[in-house]
Design an enzyme around this catalytic site. Structure first.
Site, PDB file in Angstrom:
ATOM      1  N   VAL A  28      65.085  34.837  -5.643  1.00 47.35           N
ATOM      2  CA  VAL A  28      63.900  34.406  -6.371  1.00 47.35           C
ATOM      3  C   VAL A  28      64.015  32.914  -6.676  1.00 47.35           C
ATOM      4  CG1 VAL A  28      62.379  34.872  -8.322  1.00 47.35           C
ATOM      5  CG2 VAL A  28      63.836  36.700  -7.422  1.00 47.35           C
ATOM      6  N   GLU A  29      63.100  32.147  -6.149  1.00 45.16           N
ATOM      7  CA  GLU A  29      63.135  30.693  -6.361  1.00 45.16           C
ATOM      8  C   GLU A  29      61.725  30.130  -6.252  1.00 45.16           C
ATOM      9  OE1 GLU A  29      65.226  28.663  -3.064  1.00 45.16           O
ATOM     10  OE2 GLU A  29      65.606  30.666  -2.250  1.00 45.16           O
ATOM     11  N   GLY A  30      61.593  28.853  -6.563  1.00 49.87           N
ATOM     12  CA  GLY A  30      60.305  28.190  -6.453  1.00 49.87           C
ATOM     13  C   GLY A  30      59.246  28.806  -7.342  1.00 49.87           C
TER      14      GLY A  30
END
Length: 527
Positions: free
Chosen positions: A170-172
């Site tokens: 999970v990023e951005g």
């Protein structure tokens, strides 16, 4: 039981019959076989149990990258387990899982032979984790707002590929979307619960970005959402890469080590907030690291062979639960046709690796298997605090009533801390999410054989002995029981003995070890 000398009456199918020598021998062989089976079964179970507690390694494989990486035929045991990436939401249907928004699950089977390659990997004793998310596309929970459809999407991937472990990268924008995070946590909790009710297991790893100072609030919020939803997290894997200005001149290895230490502190606080007490070692076992090998996305950041060796040594020392890398596709020296090595390639590292492989280095000491960690359940532990011994502590032991100036070092629960600013009553090992929330910096553990703290002293006569009847001006120096002090302002009758317990209120400050050394050096030169 039967009394001695009495005769028993045989009953049953063979009652009253005598056993022939052949029957006796056959029975003996059967007993031996059963015993051997039980022995082997016990040891197989015991071996599996031991391996389940072992840290494991699995490199990421970009399924949609060109040229494709032959993960199904690993060159060594370092490649036997892989993290296939990335399953994301489809642009055509936000609740439909796809591989990189380029292939549906069925398309990946037909055009990439993904199902067949996975079956071949497992035939050879390997296994795969599937990673959801990544940087380029929307993680399923970000795009799919229907909770039932979201759960069905996750379930379809887990069931199709017979997964025991999943990875949520999970990023951005996906990380900063709190509503998506809540949907994700509730869906994964329901999926994990349904698997366990059906007699199976599902290990869940959360992969998050990190800086040398630790994870962002969005990242710690994502972990808190998972714990609140009841997800039994196998661990948190931080992406030790692409630090940018936060690297601040450090090597990639040191930046990664700092990031892991900070993550450990943050996880301790998050589990404490969730009313789960875990020992330091258990928290390390629930952590993972994923460096980007070779040239990172940030131009001046290169994770080289020496960085891998140093990070590997740290991870083994701390008994980190997981080690990965991005990516197995890139774990090779670039060929002569690839000219601009500062431009990140999907198929090579951008550095001269010689005969070394990053997977070979980073997998050292990580002999466990991901699927064996799936049944682990997080429960509170009875954590015994370390009792500090003044006889073996190189600095004073922290006291709640004492005040400490910036730079003061103390010992607490087997570790040495340094004060970042004036502090009183702040526990040195109080778990905090952010480094700026604590006035203490952890320096490291008290080492075996260290001598007890002794304040620096000077020979008698170097300065006058302190006297309660003498008036002292700013800058005057005295000896008190051999320890040198300097006056901060005019005073009379104020004993230097109070300087350690009340450094702000006392007019006296003890000379540092460096200042004492300078005095001694000056005296030697004058003599």
């Amino acid at each position: 039981m039967t009394a001695p000398g009495t005769q028993t009456t045989r009953t049953g199918l063979h009652g009253g019959k005598r056993l022939s020598p052949l029957r006796v021998m056959l029975a003996f062989v059967i007993i031996l076989a059963v015993a051997a089976g039980a022995f082997l079964g016990f040891h197989a179970f015991d071996s599996a149990k031991a391996e389940s507690a072992s840290p494991w390694f699995a490199g990421y494989v970009d399924v949609t990258a060109t040229p494709s990486y032959p993960f199904e035929t690993p060159a060594s045991t370092a490649g036997r387990d892989v993290v296939l990436s990335f399953v994301v939401a489809s642009d055509d249907d936000p609740c439909a899982p796809s591989w990189g928004d380029a292939y549906s699950l069925d398309d990946a089977s037909h055009e990439l032979d993904l199902d067949r390659k996975l079956a071949r990997l497992r035939q050879g004793g390997g296994d795969a984790i599937v990673s959801f998310g990544g940087q380029r596309n929307d993680e399923l929970s970000t795009a799919c707002a229907d909770p039932a459809a979201l759960l069905a999407a996750y379930t379809s991937v887990v069931d199709r590929y017979q997964l025991t472990t999943i990875d949520l990268d999970v990023e951005g924008a996906s990380l900063s979307d709190a509503a998506a995070g809540l949907r994700r946590a509730e869906a994964v909790s329901a999926l994990q619960s349904s698997k366990r009710k059906a007699g199976g297991d599902l290990a869940v790893w959360l992969t998050l970005p990190v800086a040398p100072s630790g994870m962002t609030k969005d990242a710690t919020d994502a972990i808190a959402q998972m714990l609140t939803a009841g997800v039994d997290l196998a661990g948190v894997n931080v992406m030790t890469m692409d630090y940018g200005s936060s690297l601040d001149g450090k090597t990639m290895a040191q930046g990664s080590i700092d990031a892991l230490n900070a993550t450990h502190r943050q996880l301790a606080k998050l589990y404490s907030n969730a009313d789960i007490s875990l020992s330091d070692q258990t928290i390390w076992s629930k952590m993972g690291a994923t460096p980007m090998v070779g040239q990172n996305d940030v131009r001046n950041e290169v994770f080289g062979i020496a960085d891998a060796q140093k990070l590997s040594a740290f991870a083994q020392d701390k008994k980190l639960g997981r080690m990965s890398l991005w990516s197995l596709n890139r774990d090779a020296t670039c060929g002569p046709n690839y000219v601009d090595l500062t431009h990140v390639s999907d198929a090579c590292s951008g550095i001269d690796q010689g005969d070394a492989s990053f997977a070979g280095i980073l997998s050292t000491g990580f002999a466990g298997r991901p699927h064996l960690s799936a049944p682990a359940v997080t429960t509170s532990e009875a954590v015994e605090p370390i009792v500090d011994d003044p006889a073996t502590s190189p600095y004073p032991i922290w006291a709640k009533t004492s005040a400490y100036l910036e730079g003061t070092k103390i010992v607490w629960h087997g570790n040495v801390y340094s004060a970042k600013w004036w502090t009183r009553g702040d526990l040195p090992d109080n778990p905090v999410l952010n480094e700026w929330e604590t006035p203490w910096t952890l320096i490291g553990p008290v080492l075996p054989g260290e001598k007890p703290y002794a304040p620096p002293t000077l020979p008698a006569g170097t300065y006058p002995d302190w006297s309660g009847t003498v008036q002292y001006d700013t800058g005057d120096r005295v000896l008190f029981e051999g320890t040198p002090y300097e006056s901060k302002w005019w005073n009379q009758g104020a004993s230097p003995d109070a300087a350690s317990s009340d450094p702000d209120g006392s007019p006296w400050v003890q000379l540092t070890a460096d200042e004492v050394a300078a005095v001694l050096k000056g005296a030697t030169a004058a003599g």
